[in-house]
Write a protein that holds these residues in place. Sequence first.
Motif, PDB file in Angstrom:
ATOM      1  N   PHE A  53      36.661  36.809  32.291  1.00 50.21           N
ATOM      2  CA  PHE A  53      35.782  36.894  33.460  1.00 50.21           C
ATOM      3  C   PHE A  53      36.450  36.289  34.695  1.00 50.21           C
ATOM      4  O   PHE A  53      36.235  36.756  35.815  1.00 50.21           O
ATOM      5  CB  PHE A  53      34.460  36.190  33.172  1.00 50.21           C
ATOM      6  CG  PHE A  53      33.453  37.069  32.493  1.00 50.21           C
ATOM      7  CD1 PHE A  53      32.533  37.804  33.224  1.00 50.21           C
ATOM      8  CD2 PHE A  53      33.440  37.170  31.109  1.00 50.21           C
ATOM      9  CE1 PHE A  53      31.617  38.611  32.588  1.00 50.21           C
ATOM     10  CE2 PHE A  53      32.522  37.978  30.472  1.00 50.21           C
ATOM     11  CZ  PHE A  53      31.604  38.719  31.209  1.00 50.21           C
ATOM     12  N   ALA A  54      37.247  35.231  34.511  1.00 51.02           N
ATOM     13  CA  ALA A  54      37.954  34.662  35.648  1.00 51.02           C
ATOM     14  C   ALA A  54      38.985  35.627  36.208  1.00 51.02           C
ATOM     15  O   ALA A  54      39.315  35.589  37.400  1.00 51.02           O
ATOM     16  CB  ALA A  54      38.620  33.349  35.238  1.00 51.02           C
ATOM     17  N   HIS A  55      39.487  36.528  35.359  1.00 47.42           N
ATOM     18  CA  HIS A  55      40.470  37.521  35.806  1.00 47.42           C
ATOM     19  C   HIS A  55      39.831  38.587  36.685  1.00 47.42           C
ATOM     20  O   HIS A  55      40.427  39.031  37.674  1.00 47.42           O
ATOM     21  CB  HIS A  55      41.121  38.155  34.573  1.00 47.42           C
ATOM     22  CG  HIS A  55      42.174  39.162  34.908  1.00 47.42           C
ATOM     23  ND1 HIS A  55      43.454  38.802  35.253  1.00 47.42           N
ATOM     24  CD2 HIS A  55      42.126  40.522  34.953  1.00 47.42           C
ATOM     25  CE1 HIS A  55      44.160  39.902  35.505  1.00 47.42           C
ATOM     26  NE2 HIS A  55      43.377  40.963  35.311  1.00 47.42           N
ATOM     27  N   PHE A  56      38.584  38.980  36.335  1.00 47.65           N
ATOM     28  CA  PHE A  56      37.944  40.076  37.077  1.00 47.65           C
ATOM     29  C   PHE A  56      36.906  39.581  38.087  1.00 47.65           C
ATOM     30  O   PHE A  56      36.630  40.279  39.055  1.00 47.65           O
ATOM     31  CB  PHE A  56      37.265  41.029  36.088  1.00 47.65           C
ATOM     32  CG  PHE A  56      38.238  41.755  35.199  1.00 47.65           C
ATOM     33  CD1 PHE A  56      38.992  42.823  35.675  1.00 47.65           C
ATOM     34  CD2 PHE A  56      38.417  41.359  33.878  1.00 47.65           C
ATOM     35  CE1 PHE A  56      39.881  43.493  34.850  1.00 47.65           C
ATOM     36  CE2 PHE A  56      39.314  42.015  33.049  1.00 47.65           C
ATOM     37  CZ  PHE A  56      40.053  43.092  33.533  1.00 47.65           C
ATOM     38  N   HIS A  57      36.329  38.449  37.870  1.00 42.88           N
ATOM     39  CA  HIS A  57      35.283  37.932  38.766  1.00 42.88           C
ATOM     40  C   HIS A  57      35.632  36.493  39.137  1.00 42.88           C
ATOM     41  O   HIS A  57      34.985  35.549  38.698  1.00 42.88           O
ATOM     42  CB  HIS A  57      33.909  37.995  38.078  1.00 42.88           C
ATOM     43  CG  HIS A  57      33.532  39.364  37.600  1.00 42.88           C
ATOM     44  ND1 HIS A  57      33.056  40.344  38.433  1.00 42.88           N
ATOM     45  CD2 HIS A  57      33.594  39.909  36.358  1.00 42.88           C
ATOM     46  CE1 HIS A  57      32.808  41.431  37.730  1.00 42.88           C
ATOM     47  NE2 HIS A  57      33.126  41.198  36.457  1.00 42.88           N
ATOM     48  N   ASN A  58      36.671  36.358  39.954  1.00 41.57           N
ATOM     49  CA  ASN A  58      37.136  35.014  40.267  1.00 41.57           C
ATOM     50  C   ASN A  58      36.243  34.268  41.238  1.00 41.57           C
ATOM     51  O   ASN A  58      36.480  33.103  41.536  1.00 41.57           O
ATOM     52  CB  ASN A  58      38.565  35.071  40.830  1.00 41.57           C
ATOM     53  CG  ASN A  58      38.655  36.010  42.041  1.00 41.57           C
ATOM     54  OD1 ASN A  58      37.643  36.489  42.543  1.00 41.57           O
ATOM     55  ND2 ASN A  58      39.880  36.261  42.474  1.00 41.57           N
ATOM     56  N   VAL A  59      35.217  34.930  41.769  1.00 44.11           N
ATOM     57  CA  VAL A  59      34.299  34.241  42.673  1.00 44.11           C
ATOM     58  C   VAL A  59      33.279  33.429  41.882  1.00 44.11           C
ATOM     59  O   VAL A  59      32.975  32.278  42.203  1.00 44.11           O
ATOM     60  CB  VAL A  59      33.596  35.250  43.599  1.00 44.11           C
ATOM     61  CG1 VAL A  59      32.581  34.534  44.491  1.00 44.11           C
ATOM     62  CG2 VAL A  59      34.626  35.979  44.467  1.00 44.11           C
ATOM     63  N   TRP A  60      32.747  34.047  40.821  1.00 45.05           N
ATOM     64  CA  TRP A  60      31.695  33.400  40.041  1.00 45.05           C
ATOM     65  C   TRP A  60      32.234  32.590  38.866  1.00 45.05           C
ATOM     66  O   TRP A  60      31.598  31.632  38.417  1.00 45.05           O
ATOM     67  CB  TRP A  60      30.711  34.441  39.509  1.00 45.05           C
ATOM     68  CG  TRP A  60      29.918  35.103  40.604  1.00 45.05           C
ATOM     69  CD1 TRP A  60      30.183  36.277  41.218  1.00 45.05           C
ATOM     70  CD2 TRP A  60      28.750  34.584  41.226  1.00 45.05           C
ATOM     71  NE1 TRP A  60      29.262  36.556  42.186  1.00 45.05           N
ATOM     72  CE2 TRP A  60      28.341  35.528  42.212  1.00 45.05           C
ATOM     73  CE3 TRP A  60      27.990  33.424  41.064  1.00 45.05           C
ATOM     74  CZ2 TRP A  60      27.241  35.335  43.014  1.00 45.05           C
ATOM     75  CZ3 TRP A  60      26.884  33.246  41.863  1.00 45.05           C
ATOM     76  CH2 TRP A  60      26.512  34.181  42.824  1.00 45.05           C
ATOM     77  N   THR A  62      35.655  30.594  37.232  1.00 51.51           N
ATOM     78  CA  THR A  62      36.980  30.025  37.466  1.00 51.51           C
ATOM     79  C   THR A  62      37.535  29.456  36.165  1.00 51.51           C
ATOM     80  O   THR A  62      36.767  29.113  35.250  1.00 51.51           O
ATOM     81  CB  THR A  62      36.927  28.914  38.527  1.00 51.51           C
ATOM     82  OG1 THR A  62      36.093  27.857  38.040  1.00 51.51           O
ATOM     83  CG2 THR A  62      36.366  29.442  39.839  1.00 51.51           C
ATOM     84  N   PRO A  63      38.866  29.378  36.057  1.00 52.96           N
ATOM     85  CA  PRO A  63      39.439  28.845  34.816  1.00 52.96           C
ATOM     86  C   PRO A  63      39.016  27.411  34.507  1.00 52.96           C
ATOM     87  O   PRO A  63      39.073  26.991  33.351  1.00 52.96           O
ATOM     88  CB  PRO A  63      40.950  28.930  35.069  1.00 52.96           C
ATOM     89  CG  PRO A  63      41.117  29.963  36.120  1.00 52.96           C
ATOM     90  CD  PRO A  63      39.906  29.862  36.984  1.00 52.96           C
ATOM     91  N   SER A  64      38.614  26.666  35.537  1.00 51.75           N
ATOM     92  CA  SER A  64      38.204  25.282  35.284  1.00 51.75           C
ATOM     93  C   SER A  64      36.959  25.194  34.413  1.00 51.75           C
ATOM     94  O   SER A  64      36.631  24.124  33.898  1.00 51.75           O
ATOM     95  CB  SER A  64      37.946  24.557  36.607  1.00 51.75           C
ATOM     96  OG  SER A  64      36.911  25.190  37.338  1.00 51.75           O
ATOM     97  N   MET A  65      36.271  26.302  34.197  1.00 55.29           N
ATOM     98  CA  MET A  65      35.075  26.296  33.355  1.00 55.29           C
ATOM     99  C   MET A  65      35.394  26.104  31.885  1.00 55.29           C
ATOM    100  O   MET A  65      34.477  25.942  31.068  1.00 55.29           O
ATOM    101  CB  MET A  65      34.274  27.588  33.544  1.00 55.29           C
ATOM    102  CG  MET A  65      33.705  27.762  34.948  1.00 55.29           C
ATOM    103  SD  MET A  65      32.843  29.315  35.147  1.00 55.29           S
ATOM    104  CE  MET A  65      31.189  28.724  35.323  1.00 55.29           C
ATOM    105  N   VAL A  66      36.681  26.067  31.524  1.00 52.15           N
ATOM    106  CA  VAL A  66      37.025  25.803  30.128  1.00 52.15           C
ATOM    107  C   VAL A  66      36.664  24.370  29.746  1.00 52.15           C
ATOM    108  O   VAL A  66      36.691  24.025  28.555  1.00 52.15           O
ATOM    109  CB  VAL A  66      38.521  26.062  29.864  1.00 52.15           C
ATOM    110  CG1 VAL A  66      38.859  27.535  30.043  1.00 52.15           C
ATOM    111  CG2 VAL A  66      39.386  25.185  30.750  1.00 52.15           C
ATOM    112  N   VAL A  67      36.328  23.535  30.729  1.00 50.91           N
ATOM    113  CA  VAL A  67      35.907  22.175  30.383  1.00 50.91           C
ATOM    114  C   VAL A  67      34.591  22.187  29.613  1.00 50.91           C
ATOM    115  O   VAL A  67      34.304  21.243  28.867  1.00 50.91           O
ATOM    116  CB  VAL A  67      35.764  21.304  31.660  1.00 50.91           C
ATOM    117  CG1 VAL A  67      37.094  21.183  32.387  1.00 50.91           C
ATOM    118  CG2 VAL A  67      34.691  21.835  32.582  1.00 50.91           C
TER     119      VAL A  67
END
Length: 384
Positions: A53-60, A62-67
């Motif tokens: 989702f971070a690859h296609f929808h980087n507005v909503w 972000t990779p930081s959500m892996v926390v």
Amino acid sequence: MVATAPVERTAGDRPRSRPRRAVLAFWIRHIAMQSEAFLLPALIAICVVIGVFAHFHNVWVTPSMVVLPLLLGGFLLRFTAQLVLLVVSALVVILDAVTTHPERPTPGTILLIGATALIVLVMSRERVRLGVRGTRGESMLFDLRERLYAQGRVPRLPPDWHTELALKSAGGQSFAGDFLIAARTDVSLTDEEKQPGRLQLGLVDVSGKGLQAGTRALLLSGAFGGLLGSVPVPQFLTAANRYLLRQGWDEGFATAVHVVIDLATGEYECYSAGHPPIAQLDAGSGTWSLAQTPGPVLGVLPEAEYKPTRGRLGYGDGLMLFTDGLIELPGRDLSVGLDRLLGVAGTLQTKGFAGGAARVIDAVARKTNDDRALVLVWRTRPTD
């Protein structure tokens, strides 16, 4: 041709959807949610979904959500499984930066993920030492605290007898080194009013304070609670002393006071093991007097003897048991603390004993950073 009768289905032959759903819910809650074979793949899948989702929808997204899966893994997974999840999370962030957004991850994202992973791993190592996962450790401590409080619940007494307990730990912690144990013995189960028996109270002060003494207090409360009422009255402190010596603790001494009250006559015996004196209110004169009961502290001398002092509580009289946290003042003698305590307790006869334990302990120990406990026992006329 032979006709066959239609087969009737009974209630027991019908499909049982509800029990199956209950079994499925039980499996998810108690087996799947506690199995790393289910949890680790699920959390890895969440990391992968976040990366997609971070690859296609980087507005909503972000990779930081892996926390988020990292935090869940810290509560639900073992240490080695968390390391696997951390590696997967790092790969998701790196692939996102390489494939689509060369300017990412930003230093803030790296710092956030790294700090979260470090905190989770440190907390996980503490749980590994305890041998539990998730919040079970906190649940165990909560259950142990409730059991400690249950040991100090005074049994139901005749109408003319009343007790109150006020207990505060150092720093406002939930665990303290002071605890009360109580038992009502020699009582007829068929007619408690006519044969009230005896009330046994044990107020114990374990060495140390707060959480440092709380763990030892949890163990001793169960052991001493089992001894109270199970051994003869003169042998209670002796048995408690032997038990404490067997533990072999470096800081394993404790003080205790054991009071046995005849609920029919008001006569009592007091045994002390290095504990502060008890105070008795004489309703006739309105004054408090101290009853000194010498005796060595628990856990020091192998062959210790404890002799009682005796007294009697009449109608309107009161008895006060307390720990040294109420009378110890920095740089002052214990007599100063005792005078202050008795001065505040002098208002109990005018304001009433009800709620008096909390009032006294709040007034006396406001600036004391120590565990403190106070027990009030008083007797009223049955018609009051």
